[in-house]
Enzyme design. Structure first.
Site, PDB file in Angstrom:
ATOM      1  N   LYS A 115       0.831  -1.214   0.000  1.00 19.95           N
ATOM      2  CA  LYS A 115       0.000   0.000   0.000  1.00 19.95           C
ATOM      3  C   LYS A 115       0.857   1.252   0.000  1.00 19.95           C
ATOM      4  O   LYS A 115       0.528   2.220  -0.671  1.00 19.95           O
ATOM      5  CB  LYS A 115      -0.975  -0.012   1.186  1.00 19.95           C
ATOM      6  CG  LYS A 115      -2.127  -0.974   0.950  1.00 19.95           C
ATOM      7  CD  LYS A 115      -3.235  -0.818   1.955  1.00 19.95           C
ATOM      8  CE  LYS A 115      -4.375  -1.779   1.622  1.00 19.95           C
ATOM      9  NZ  LYS A 115      -5.408  -1.831   2.645  1.00 19.95           N
ATOM     10  N   LYS A 229      -2.982 -10.136  -8.015  1.00 17.78           N
ATOM     11  CA  LYS A 229      -4.222 -10.470  -7.320  1.00 17.78           C
ATOM     12  C   LYS A 229      -5.408  -9.619  -7.803  1.00 17.78           C
ATOM     13  O   LYS A 229      -5.242  -8.421  -8.047  1.00 17.78           O
ATOM     14  CB  LYS A 229      -3.956 -10.203  -5.836  1.00 17.78           C
ATOM     15  CG  LYS A 229      -5.024 -10.590  -4.892  1.00 17.78           C
ATOM     16  CD  LYS A 229      -4.661 -10.160  -3.475  1.00 17.78           C
ATOM     17  CE  LYS A 229      -4.974  -8.712  -3.252  1.00 17.78           C
ATOM     18  NZ  LYS A 229      -5.380  -8.332  -1.919  1.00 17.78           N
ATOM     19  N   LYS A 232     -10.036  -4.972  -5.138  1.00 16.62           N
ATOM     20  CA  LYS A 232     -11.101  -3.974  -5.090  1.00 16.62           C
ATOM     21  C   LYS A 232     -10.622  -2.613  -5.553  1.00 16.62           C
ATOM     22  O   LYS A 232     -11.371  -1.804  -6.043  1.00 16.62           O
ATOM     23  CB  LYS A 232     -11.564  -3.794  -3.631  1.00 16.62           C
ATOM     24  CG  LYS A 232     -12.406  -4.913  -3.095  1.00 16.62           C
ATOM     25  CD  LYS A 232     -12.983  -4.533  -1.746  1.00 16.62           C
ATOM     26  CE  LYS A 232     -12.153  -5.079  -0.605  1.00 16.62           C
ATOM     27  NZ  LYS A 232     -12.853  -5.153   0.672  1.00 16.62           N
TER      28      LYS A 232
HETATM   29  P1  TYM Z   1     -10.441  -7.507   2.637  1.00 21.10           P
HETATM   30  O1  TYM Z   1     -11.650  -6.681   2.888  1.00 21.10           O
HETATM   31  O2  TYM Z   1      -9.324  -6.901   1.865  1.00 21.10           O
HETATM   32  O3  TYM Z   1     -10.834  -8.844   1.879  1.00 21.10           O
HETATM   33  C1  TYM Z   1     -11.902  -9.651   2.341  1.00 21.10           C
HETATM   34  C2  TYM Z   1     -11.593 -11.119   2.143  1.00 21.10           C
HETATM   35  O4  TYM Z   1     -11.422 -11.426   0.761  1.00 21.10           O
HETATM   36  C3  TYM Z   1     -10.179 -12.105   0.564  1.00 21.10           C
HETATM   37  N1  TYM Z   1      -9.662 -11.724  -0.753  1.00 21.10           N
HETATM   38  C4  TYM Z   1      -9.360 -12.604  -1.714  1.00 21.10           C
HETATM   39  N2  TYM Z   1      -9.429 -13.946  -1.769  1.00 21.10           N
HETATM   40  C5  TYM Z   1      -9.049 -14.545  -2.923  1.00 21.10           C
HETATM   41  N3  TYM Z   1      -8.609 -13.861  -4.000  1.00 21.10           N
HETATM   42  C6  TYM Z   1      -8.508 -12.511  -3.991  1.00 21.10           C
HETATM   43  N4  TYM Z   1      -8.087 -11.848  -5.046  1.00 21.10           N
HETATM   44  C7  TYM Z   1      -8.905 -11.817  -2.810  1.00 21.10           C
HETATM   45  N5  TYM Z   1      -8.931 -10.512  -2.467  1.00 21.10           N
HETATM   46  C8  TYM Z   1      -9.394 -10.480  -1.194  1.00 21.10           C
HETATM   47  C9  TYM Z   1      -9.297 -11.607   1.697  1.00 21.10           C
HETATM   48  O5  TYM Z   1      -8.225 -12.478   1.953  1.00 21.10           O
HETATM   49  C10 TYM Z   1     -10.280 -11.547   2.836  1.00 21.10           C
HETATM   50  O6  TYM Z   1     -10.462 -12.808   3.418  1.00 21.10           O
HETATM   51  N6  TYM Z   1      -7.993  -7.269   6.990  1.00 21.10           N
HETATM   52  C11 TYM Z   1      -9.061  -7.932   6.294  1.00 21.10           C
HETATM   53  C12 TYM Z   1     -10.396  -7.830   6.990  1.00 21.10           C
HETATM   54  C13 TYM Z   1     -10.376  -8.186   8.453  1.00 21.10           C
HETATM   55  C14 TYM Z   1     -10.427  -9.515   8.963  1.00 21.10           C
HETATM   56  C15 TYM Z   1     -10.428  -9.354  10.392  1.00 21.10           C
HETATM   57  C16 TYM Z   1     -10.466 -10.782   8.385  1.00 21.10           C
HETATM   58  C17 TYM Z   1     -10.347  -7.324   9.482  1.00 21.10           C
HETATM   59  N7  TYM Z   1     -10.391  -8.034  10.682  1.00 21.10           N
HETATM   60  C18 TYM Z   1     -10.448 -10.470  11.223  1.00 21.10           C
HETATM   61  C19 TYM Z   1     -10.502 -11.877   9.227  1.00 21.10           C
HETATM   62  C20 TYM Z   1     -10.491 -11.735  10.630  1.00 21.10           C
HETATM   63  C21 TYM Z   1      -9.218  -7.319   4.906  1.00 21.10           C
HETATM   64  O7  TYM Z   1      -8.843  -6.210   4.693  1.00 21.10           O
HETATM   65  O8  TYM Z   1      -9.876  -8.097   4.001  1.00 21.10           O
END
Ligand code: TYM
Length: 361
Positions: A115, A229, A232
């Protein structure tokens, strides 16, 4: 919550557009596990504000994410859905965990590095385009690097500290399992380190949670660039299929997806990243394993394969959006409120235990 079942925790940020990568990597796992665990699914709004957000859009996105959870099949009778900022114990525990986190622990986090790298790239471009007449500015290398460095230093503290808040989310509820995509693996590993470190210093307090990710599908790649990857925040819309994309548009994005040289439909992420990514997507949405798909499409062309997958995605988006459009904002607000009510009792008990251990209570 049933006493016999283990606790599962996961969450998604209400920023950008939720895409099929989020669905495959995270939510599809949640659906499979919903029956066998006490599930807690969070809308992690305090994580979202680690990068700049428009308050009006953020408010809408919080409801949108929860609505997506519901429309995809998360059942509020079985699982708890809630908004992170509703439970102040998350930030309280994050503060306490900060005191046992080392700067080095956080400097290692690849997501933080990525980032900040993006911020630096943006600055670089700005420096280049600074001349109002459109002339590329010929700044001395020294001056450019000074500006870049200052940008790195000015990345928000929240962005740096983000994994500690994630650790607090998980540890607050005695979570045993965390289903996520593989970009979150390092953050879950840090959570485990912090839990162990705390337990060692203050006595047994936290459960050490397990990471759970899909063998295939833990990292869905960008449709326009299968080396990176699906994200979003990608610059091009052709990178991802958003769950709220018009189904026709979603199908078109599959047809436009980058494929590899050659014509064989074979799973080989290193040599054929494009078609391997599409095979993974097909496998999940079409309910067939990759080996079966390889056999089915032996001697067939990429175009035919893509056409079938586009049709599957179109159907999925149509069905999903039918359900999504039936859920009202009011309904979602009630569900989030109920979720927080249930969790407050657990969070309060845990934070009291932690405060006693560290000597402030
Ligand atoms: P976030 O919001 O970026 O993504 C949400 C979930 O989607 C998965 N993901 C993917 N999986 C496969 N291929 C991809 N291209 C892809 N892009 C995203 C992410 O791995 C995630 O599971 N920090 C976390 C959110 C969070 C969280 C937590 C998760 C905050 N507290 C506690 C688990 C437990 C995040 O930013 O995910």
């Amino acid at each position: 919550m049933s006493e016999k079942k283990k606790i599962l925790f996961s969450g998604i940020q209400p920023s950008g557009n939720l895409h099929i990568g989020n669905y495959i990597g995270a939510i599809s796992q949640w659906l499979e596990m919903q029956e066998n665990y006490n599930c807690i699914f969070c809308v992690v709004d305090y994580h979202a504000i680690t990068v700049k957000q428009d308050p009006e859009i953020l408010r809408k996105k919080i409801i949108e994410i929860a609505k997506i959870y519901l429309a995809l099949g998360i059942d509020p009778k079985k699982s708890i859905i809630f908004q992170q900022s509703d439970i102040k114990e998350h930030t309280e525990l994050a503060w306490i965990l900060n005191t046992i986190t080392r700067i080095n622990d956080l400097k290692k986090m690849t997501q933080y590095k990525d980032k900040t790298k993006r911020l630096i790239e943006k600055t670089k471009n700005k420096i280049k385009n600074k001349d109002k007449l459109g002339n590329i500015l010929n700044l001395k290398t020294k001056e450019i690097s000074r500006k870049i460095l200052s940008k790195e230093d000015s990345a928000g503290v929240g962005l740096f500290d983000y994994p500690v808040l994630m650790a607090a989310d998980i540890l607050l509820y005695d979570t045993e399992i965390v289903p996520v995509g593989d970009d979150q693996a390092q953050h879950v590993e840090l959570t485990r380190t912090l839990a162990r470190r705390f337990n060692k210093q203050f006595g047994d307090t936290f459960i050490i949670p397990e990471l759970k990710f899909r063998k295939e599908g833990a990292r869905i790649m960008g449709l326009d660039n299968p080396e990176k990857k699906m994200s979003k925040s990608a610059l091009s819309e052709l990178n991802y299929i958003s769950l709220t994309d018009n189904p026709e548009k979603g199908a078109k994005k599959i047809m436009k997806a980058t494929t590899d040289s050659g014509s064989e439909i074979k799973y080989n992420p290193e040599k054929k990243p494009g078609i391997s990514n599409l095979l993974t997507i097909y496998s999940l949405f079409g309910g067939k394993d990759i080996k079966t798909l390889e056999k089915e499409y032996k001697n067939k062309k990429y175009g035919e394969f893509k056409k079938d997958l586009a049709e599957i995605i179109k159907k999925f988006l149509t069905n999903f959006q039918k359900k999504y459009n039936k859920i009202s904002g009011k309904e979602v607000e009630k569900i989030l409120e109920n979720g927080s009510k249930k969790l407050k009792v657990i969070a309060d008990k845990k934070i009291k235990e932690v405060k006693k251990k560290i000597g402030v209570l």
